[in-house]
Design an enzyme around this catalytic site. Structure first.
Site, PDB file in Angstrom:
ATOM      1  N   CYS A 397      74.669  57.205  28.734  1.00 45.85           N
ATOM      2  CA  CYS A 397      74.679  57.998  27.501  1.00 45.85           C
ATOM      3  C   CYS A 397      76.109  58.429  27.165  1.00 45.85           C
ATOM      4  O   CYS A 397      76.887  57.614  26.688  1.00 45.85           O
ATOM      5  CB  CYS A 397      73.707  59.163  27.629  1.00 45.85           C
ATOM      6  SG  CYS A 397      73.099  59.714  26.047  1.00 45.85           S
ATOM      7  N   HIS A 524      68.841  56.514  29.213  1.00 46.99           N
ATOM      8  CA  HIS A 524      68.915  57.090  30.569  1.00 46.99           C
ATOM      9  C   HIS A 524      68.009  56.297  31.512  1.00 46.99           C
ATOM     10  O   HIS A 524      66.832  56.662  31.687  1.00 46.99           O
ATOM     11  CB  HIS A 524      68.454  58.553  30.539  1.00 46.99           C
ATOM     12  CG  HIS A 524      69.406  59.471  29.856  1.00 46.99           C
ATOM     13  ND1 HIS A 524      70.368  60.184  30.525  1.00 46.99           N
ATOM     14  CD2 HIS A 524      69.554  59.764  28.543  1.00 46.99           C
ATOM     15  CE1 HIS A 524      71.069  60.893  29.664  1.00 46.99           C
ATOM     16  NE2 HIS A 524      70.591  60.659  28.457  1.00 46.99           N
ATOM     17  N   GLU A 526      67.833  56.300  34.576  1.00 44.80           N
ATOM     18  CA  GLU A 526      67.464  57.039  35.790  1.00 44.80           C
ATOM     19  C   GLU A 526      66.048  57.607  35.737  1.00 44.80           C
ATOM     20  O   GLU A 526      65.408  57.783  36.775  1.00 44.80           O
ATOM     21  CB  GLU A 526      68.470  58.170  36.079  1.00 44.80           C
ATOM     22  CG  GLU A 526      68.480  59.354  35.116  1.00 44.80           C
ATOM     23  CD  GLU A 526      69.388  59.169  33.919  1.00 44.80           C
ATOM     24  OE1 GLU A 526      69.653  58.005  33.552  1.00 44.80           O
ATOM     25  OE2 GLU A 526      69.813  60.181  33.315  1.00 44.80           O
TER      26      GLU A 526
HETATM   27  N1  GLN Z   1      76.559  64.250  23.692  1.00 49.59           N
HETATM   28  C1  GLN Z   1      76.189  62.890  23.485  1.00 49.59           C
HETATM   29  C2  GLN Z   1      75.212  62.731  22.330  1.00 49.59           C
HETATM   30  O1  GLN Z   1      74.588  63.665  21.898  1.00 49.59           O
HETATM   31  C3  GLN Z   1      75.619  62.299  24.749  1.00 49.59           C
HETATM   32  C4  GLN Z   1      74.308  62.901  25.146  1.00 49.59           C
HETATM   33  C5  GLN Z   1      73.898  62.558  26.557  1.00 49.59           C
HETATM   34  O2  GLN Z   1      74.711  62.098  27.349  1.00 49.59           O
HETATM   35  N2  GLN Z   1      72.658  62.798  26.907  1.00 49.59           N
HETATM   36  O3  GLN Z   1      75.028  61.640  21.853  1.00 49.59           O
END
Ligand code: GLN
Length: 595
Positions: A397, A524, A526
């Site tokens: 992310c 994600h 994970e």
């Molecule tokens: N802050 C970034 C976004 O909102 C990444 C978010 C995250 O890593 N979950 O896109």
């Protein structure tokens, strides 16, 4: 539907979640279908707004629910997919009752904790328990309910009252209560003390709940006279008093329950008619294997919250699942991203040197998700180091967005390349606000839950790792994304966007060509890793970190021989600091259970 309620007493942090998940595993091994509900007696409606530093990570479900990290334990242990309704909070219950009051559903009545809140709790439990979570049709056989907090907390009172009524509502033979307690050992005399357990069971009974099984946390097995004492004062038969003594890793816990015949005690309380021994070969093999691993793989976690490992719990579990699959002992080296920044070199040269020294020792680098600009520059430097020195890198992310920004700055010469999250006025916005809903409101604009990614390049590491599927579904939690208008420029320079959404506008996977393993993902992975079924991208990272190619074959030139190439590209002014301490993910908490 049969219900197993798990409560906790004496102190928090006894491992109620692990116990409840392990009970579920044991019942599954007896051939039953199991679901679970976690009750969190706090006022927040969900965990979405809670700081990972205070409360641990926010776990994300397929349906976009942002929930307590314990639901991650249930999903991993039971290999199920829960819904947001499987996490009950005080906030959710009160909100539903107040909404109904506004609609006029209780017209003429005084709306009260008893019976309105307590009825709402019971109705919610009955409804959530019926949701199928294991991919099969129809509801589960048993629902394991974990009540967060400790008996006696003011917050949990309405839940205790509701659960007491619920036991009566579903009738005996359908409700079994397991109370997890602590039997401390006093150092001076080495005696196992039962008083704290006696007191909390007394409290439980005064609130109308009778435990069927007592699960006592202690350093060693309970002595026979201690069991007898508990039996006499708590009115629980001796064969239903079990010890959760310290074990070398978390996967032993279901085995510990099996060895003490917890399935038989539950079967008796719930008339389940279990006669055969549970089949748990997979669990015992994994638990023993994990104990024997000694060859280490070292992964740097470059994040903002390095003080509380629970902040990145699912990432750690996913790393562990992948390491065990590669027969390696995982060592996680925590690197606080802000310590890598030039600012720290001036203000705290020791911390700066320690952080860089640590980063240079590892076999792979992982930059997890995050929000806000603290430590972002440090993460960019970590990605640059991994890219230039051919160290395996997985960016999740924010970690993917970071990798793109770094590439823009270092390779494409866009000095001010940035995310509009951190610099709204940058001339090179590589990462921009791309909500699925409103462009003007921040509230409710997060892209949450399961979304589909299509591989548009089949000959790439990520597609191969996912078994050459044409698409995958993974969970998301973000607002910002790679700017689609800049994709061509990046691709021309060797950064390949190998996975996109169905519109081709949202970049989901990025890979650096000519690098042993440099992958960033907007999702994600994970959250869907399971023991025995590691997430493909984590498996790829660990394999590459062990000097294997991501498809599992050993490279002619080991990754370690590649490591260090190009180190001279980096020039840093190191102070004479202490070496930062490396933490292992396979660690014991204060009770000795591996987390
Ligand atoms: N802050 C970034 C976004 O909102 C990444 C978010 C995250 O890593 N979950 O896109």
């Amino acid at each position: 539907m049969k219900y197993v309620l798990v409560t906790g007493g004496v102190v928090s942090g006894l491992g109620k979640g692990v116990t409840a998940s392990s009970v579920g595993v044991l019942l599954q091994a007896c051939g039953l279908r199991v679901t679970s509900i976690k009750i969190d007696p706090y006022l927040n409606t969900d965990a979405g707004t809670m700081s990972p530093f205070e409360h641990g990570e926010v776990f994300v479900l397929d349906d976009g629910g942002e929930v307590d990290l314990d639901l991650g334990n249930y999903e991993r242990f039971l290999d199920i997919k829960l819904t947001r309704d499987n996490n009950i909070t005080t906030g959710k219950i009160y909100q539903s009752v107040i909404d109904r009051e506004r609609k006029g559903d209780y017209l003429g009545k005084t709306v009260q904790v008893v019976p309105h809140i307590t009825d709402a709790i019971q109705d919610w439990i009955e409804r959530a328990a019926m949701i199928p979570v294991d991919g099969k049709e129809g509801h589960a056989d048993v629902c394991v309910i974990e009540l967060g907090g400790t008996i006696g907390d003011i917050e949990s009172m309405p839940f205790i009252e509701a659960l007491g009524q619920f036991a009566y509502r579903v009738g005996s033979g359908n409700f079994c209560l397991i109370h997890v307690s602590l039997v401390p050992v006093l150092n001076v005399v080495g005696e196992q003390k039962t008083k704290p357990t006696q007191h909390c069971v007394k409290g439980l009974r005064s609130l109308g709940l009778m435990p069927n099984i007592l699960a006592c946390r202690s350093t060693m097995e309970l002595e026979e006279n201690v069991k007898q004492k508990l039996c006499q004062f708590c009115h629980v038969p001796a064969e239903n008093i079990i010890t959760l003594y310290d074990v070398s890793n978390i996967w032993h816990v279901p085995l510990l329950l099996r060895d003490q015949k917890v399935h038989m005690a539950i079967s008796k309380a719930l008339n389940l008619g279990i006669v055969s021994e549970p089949s748990m070969l997979e669990w015992s093999t994994r638990a023993e294997l994990c104990d024997k691993l000694n060859e280490t793989v070292r992964i740097a976690m470059v994040g903002k919250y390095t003080g509380l490992s629970d902040s990145y719990l699912s990432v750690l579990k996913a790393l562990l699942d992948a390491s065990v699959a590669c027969r390696k002992k995982l060592q996680v080296d925590w690197v606080r991203s802000s310590d890598l920044e030039d600012e720290t070199a001036k203000e705290d040269p020791e911390a700066y040197k320690a952080a860089w020294d640590l980063l240079k020792e590892v076999d792979g680098v992982l930059v997890p998700g995050g929000f806000g600009d603290r430590g972002v520059q440090g993460k960019i430097l970590a990605a640059k180091y991994a890219r230039e020195n051919k160290i395996p890198y997985l960016g999740i992310c924010l970690g993917m967005q970071i990798a793109v920004i770094e590439f823009g700055r270092s390779v494409l010469g866009m000095e001010d390349a940035n995310s509009s999250e951190f610099d709204p006025n940058t001339k090179n916005p590589c990462v921009i606000f791309m909500p699925e809903g409103s462009k003007t409101h921040m509230g409710g604009t997060m892209r949450l839950g399961s979304r589909r990614t299509y591989f548009n390049v089949s000959d790439c590491k990520s597609a191969k790792l996912y078994g050459n599927k044409s698409f995958i579904d993974e969970r998301h939690r973000h607002r910002y994304e790679v700017n689609p208008d800049m994709v061509e420029t990046f691709e021309d320079a060797g950064l390949s966007f190998t996975g996109k959404d169905e519109t081709g506008q949202r970049m989901e996977i990025v890979e650096l060509l000519g690098h042993p393993y440099f992958i960033g993902v907007q999702f994600h992975p994970e959250f869907k890793s399971r023991p025995g079924k590691p997430s493909p991208l984590f498996l790829g990272l660990i394999r590459a970190a062990c000097g294997q190619s991501s498809d599992g074959s050993t490279l002619k030139k080991g990754a370690s021989s590649m490591k260090g190439n190009g180190l001279s590209n980096l020039s840093h002014n190191f102070g004479n600091g202490k070496k930062a301490k490396a933490l292992e993910v396979i660690y014991s908490n204060e009770n000795g259970v591996i987390c």
